[in-house]
Design a protein around this motif. Sequence first.
Motif, PDB file in Angstrom:
ATOM      1  N   HIS A  93       0.833  -1.205   0.000  1.00 21.97           N
ATOM      2  CA  HIS A  93       0.000   0.000   0.000  1.00 21.97           C
ATOM      3  C   HIS A  93       0.870   1.259   0.000  1.00 21.97           C
ATOM      4  CE1 HIS A  93      -3.347   2.619   0.723  1.00 21.97           C
ATOM      5  NE2 HIS A  93      -2.834   3.044   1.852  1.00 21.97           N
ATOM      6  N   LEU A  94       1.898   1.256   0.831  1.00 22.37           N
ATOM      7  CA  LEU A  94       2.807   2.413   0.894  1.00 22.37           C
ATOM      8  C   LEU A  94       3.450   2.676  -0.460  1.00 22.37           C
ATOM      9  CD1 LEU A  94       5.074   2.391   4.057  1.00 22.37           C
ATOM     10  CD2 LEU A  94       3.375   4.071   3.382  1.00 22.37           C
ATOM     11  N   GLY A  95       3.868   1.587  -1.108  1.00 22.37           N
ATOM     12  CA  GLY A  95       4.486   1.718  -2.425  1.00 22.37           C
ATOM     13  C   GLY A  95       3.514   2.338  -3.414  1.00 22.37           C
ATOM     14  N   SER A  96       2.299   1.826  -3.458  1.00 18.52           N
ATOM     15  CA  SER A  96       1.371   2.311  -4.484  1.00 18.52           C
ATOM     16  C   SER A  96       0.902   3.743  -4.222  1.00 18.52           C
ATOM     17  CB  SER A  96       0.190   1.358  -4.673  1.00 18.52           C
ATOM     18  OG  SER A  96      -0.462   1.150  -3.456  1.00 18.52           O
ATOM     19  N   VAL A  97       0.679   4.099  -2.948  1.00 18.34           N
ATOM     20  CA  VAL A  97       0.244   5.480  -2.641  1.00 18.34           C
ATOM     21  C   VAL A  97       1.308   6.485  -3.113  1.00 18.34           C
ATOM     22  CG1 VAL A  97      -0.168   7.162  -0.783  1.00 18.34           C
ATOM     23  CG2 VAL A  97      -1.244   4.917  -0.674  1.00 18.34           C
ATOM     24  N   HIS A  98       2.552   6.228  -2.776  1.00 23.69           N
ATOM     25  CA  HIS A  98       3.596   7.199  -3.110  1.00 23.69           C
ATOM     26  C   HIS A  98       3.898   7.235  -4.606  1.00 23.69           C
ATOM     27  CE1 HIS A  98       4.135   6.845   1.289  1.00 23.69           C
ATOM     28  NE2 HIS A  98       4.249   8.140   1.165  1.00 23.69           N
ATOM     29  N   LEU A  99       3.761   6.096  -5.233  1.00 20.99           N
ATOM     30  CA  LEU A  99       3.946   6.033  -6.681  1.00 20.99           C
ATOM     31  C   LEU A  99       2.860   6.872  -7.371  1.00 20.99           C
ATOM     32  CD1 LEU A  99       5.924   4.453  -8.498  1.00 20.99           C
ATOM     33  CD2 LEU A  99       4.173   2.693  -8.725  1.00 20.99           C
TER      34      LEU A  99
END
Length: 154
Positions: A93-99
């Motif tokens: 989730h962290l990866g996709s939000v920041h991406l």
Amino acid sequence: MGFTEKQEALVKESWKVMKQNIPEHSLRFFTLILEMAPAVKNMFPFLKDSDEIPQNNPKLKAHAFIVFKMTCDSAIQLREKGQVVLRDVPLKHLGSVHLEKGVVNSHFEVVKEALLGTIKEAVGESWSDEMGGAWGEAYDQLAATIKTQMEEEA
Ligand code: HEM
């Protein structure tokens, strides 16, 4: 040499001080971020449409708090396990939000400087280069974990 007991103690000690006034430190954190990188304003929905940084916005406090807390937690894990394992938010989730928000490497550097600046002001005379180094290392390892995930999802 890995993360030392002394480094962990320095992070925990200053986190106790930070926790006593999250609203003030959150505001300072975002002020420093925007001074260094004004365009970041457009990434956060709660900053986008206002001329000033909102004084009491729960979402602003939430992002600041989670960055402080997860960095502190990373220090503990680096000491205990020798690596960062995310416990608050799933890495995916962290990866996709920041991406999705368009966060790039230089933003992570800005946030690091703002984090260290905020802690330095918060702890006053207790500050030392060693304390800054400990927070910096924990942050770098946490940021590296998120960045690797972002690369995988890109
Ligand atoms: C959202 C953590 C660095 C910009 C989030 C969320 C978390 C988080 C937990 C919320 C996800 C959700 O609730 O769905 C972190 C951590 C960081 C970090 C631990 C560093 C170690 C950054 C950086 C930027 C950034 C460098 C860019 C300057 C954002 C934005 C959002 C977000 C724009 C969405 C906020 C919203 O829509 O309200 N971050 N973040 N983050 N982050 Fe970060």
